[in-house]
Design an enzyme around this catalytic site. Structure first.
Site, PDB file in Angstrom:
ATOM      1  N   SER A   1       0.965  -1.150   0.162  1.00 12.24           N
ATOM      2  CA  SER A   1      -0.015   0.050  -0.048  1.00 12.24           C
ATOM      3  C   SER A   1       1.041   1.382  -0.027  1.00 12.24           C
ATOM      4  O   SER A   1       0.453   2.353  -0.485  1.00 12.24           O
ATOM      5  CB  SER A   1      -0.760  -0.025   1.279  1.00 12.24           C
ATOM      6  OG  SER A   1      -0.243  -0.295   2.615  1.00 12.24           O
TER       7      SER A   1
ATOM      8  N   ASP B   1       5.630  -6.882   2.563  1.00 15.81           N
ATOM      9  CA  ASP B   1       4.663  -7.608   1.208  1.00 15.81           C
ATOM     10  C   ASP B   1       5.722  -7.839   0.130  1.00 15.81           C
ATOM     11  O   ASP B   1       6.456  -7.083  -0.092  1.00 15.81           O
ATOM     12  CB  ASP B   1       3.895  -6.256   0.962  1.00 15.81           C
ATOM     13  CG  ASP B   1       2.339  -6.664   1.533  1.00 15.81           C
ATOM     14  OD1 ASP B   1       2.159  -7.662   1.850  1.00 15.81           O
ATOM     15  OD2 ASP B   1       1.665  -5.708   1.305  1.00 15.81           O
TER      16      ASP B   1
ATOM     17  N   GLU C   1      -9.087  -9.439   4.006  1.00 18.51           N
ATOM     18  CA  GLU C   1      -9.513  -8.129   3.699  1.00 18.51           C
ATOM     19  C   GLU C   1     -10.848  -7.984   2.979  1.00 18.51           C
ATOM     20  O   GLU C   1     -11.108  -8.551   1.994  1.00 18.51           O
ATOM     21  CB  GLU C   1      -8.193  -7.530   2.919  1.00 18.51           C
ATOM     22  CG  GLU C   1      -8.719  -6.056   2.214  1.00 18.51           C
ATOM     23  CD  GLU C   1      -7.554  -5.171   1.807  1.00 18.51           C
ATOM     24  OE1 GLU C   1      -6.322  -5.893   1.549  1.00 18.51           O
ATOM     25  OE2 GLU C   1      -7.727  -4.286   1.175  1.00 18.51           O
TER      26      GLU C   1
END
Ligand code: KIV
Length: 275
Positions: free
Chosen positions: A45, A83, A182
């Site tokens: 993100s 990530d 999510e």
């Protein structure tokens, strides 16, 4: 207390909730660590909130290594998960193990996170066998936004809900130590949480998960491009920052900053001698 993949698994056994936040830099990670956060995710993100991209597709291994290492330098106790970016693990098991290794060696991660379910279990198994802990991520997986047709709640019909439950079980079998859920309906997230022995970390997945994660700019009101329904704003730091920036601009233009206490003295006679 030092948080590890073992303490994460134990937390589930003990019924203790886990709190995680994203971070992308040294100073923020240090503040979070000092606050007692269990885990910090250096999320891709960062493509949105740090680099201003519209999605996470263009985030690179170099981006993740750069920000991962900065976060790791600020952390004493939190578990740092980094990530794996888009196309660093999808093409082959070799790529997946090689790039996961780089995230540990160069990005100073203690674990890596991959998006996907059953289809990425060969990669998960190989990474875990290489001695690298893996966190799974199912539900809304932003790297697949072009297949999903947008950022939407997942698992709403029976087939999709069953697929998410199957994915969670397959990931657990492949060796992940935790799974991010999510944008999944709360009752489905609870069912998945009850079906696995590893902790689930929810974001937009209700209170039945074993832990929660938020993007820190969202929870501090520092990112205004969009605001997902699941975000709770714990502070309005964005407004406070703007106030401070305009106070500074005002004082610089009025000549009231810097004041004497912000300046370094030198003897007047010395200055007078200069020609
Ligand atoms: O990249 C990220 O910030 C994430 C969280 C939303 C879980 O994957």
């Amino acid at each position: 207390m030092k948080n590890t993949v073992t303490t994460f698994k134990k937390a589930k056994k003990d019924g203790k909730k886990l709190s995680m936040l994203t971070a992308y830099d040294y100073s923020t990670a240090k503040l979070m660590d000092e606050s007692g956060i269990h885990g910090i995710l250096v999320g891709d993100s960062l493509g949105n909130v740090m680099l201003g991209h519209a999605d996470t597709i263009s985030v690179t291994m170099d981006d993740m290594i750069h920000h991962g290492a900065a976060v790791a330098r600020g952390v004493q106790n939190a578990l740092v998960v980094v990530d794996m970016p888009f196309m660093s693990y999808q093409c082959s098991v070799y790529d997946a193990v090689y790039n996961a290794g780089r995230l540990l060696k160069e990005g100073r991660a203690k674990a890596v996170k991959l998006e996907g379910g059953v289809e990425i279990t060969p990669q998960v198994t190989a990474i875990v066998q290489a001695g690298i802990p893996v966190m799974g991520h199912i539900g809304l997986t932003p790297q697949s936004v072009n297949v999903l047709g947008g950022y939407k709640v997942q698992g709403r019909d029976e087939a999709a809900a069953q697929k998410l439950l199957d994915d969670a079980k397959a990931l657990e079998k492949a060796g992940v130590f935790a799974i991010v859920l999510e944008c999944v309906p709360a009752a489905l997230a609870r069912k998945i949480t009850e079906a696995v022995d590893i902790p689930t970390i929810g974001i937009g997945a209700g209170a039945g998960c074993d832990g929660q994660i938020l993007v820190y700019q969202d929870m501090l009101g520092m990112f205004s491009d969009y605001a997902p329904k699941f975000v709770k704003r714990y502070a309005d730091i964005g407004s406070r920052m703007k106030e401070a920036f305009s106070d500074y601009i005002g004082e610089v233009s009025a000549g009231t900053f810097p004041a004497e206490e912000h300046s370094y003295p030198i003897a007047d006679e010395l200055i007078e001698k200069l020609y």
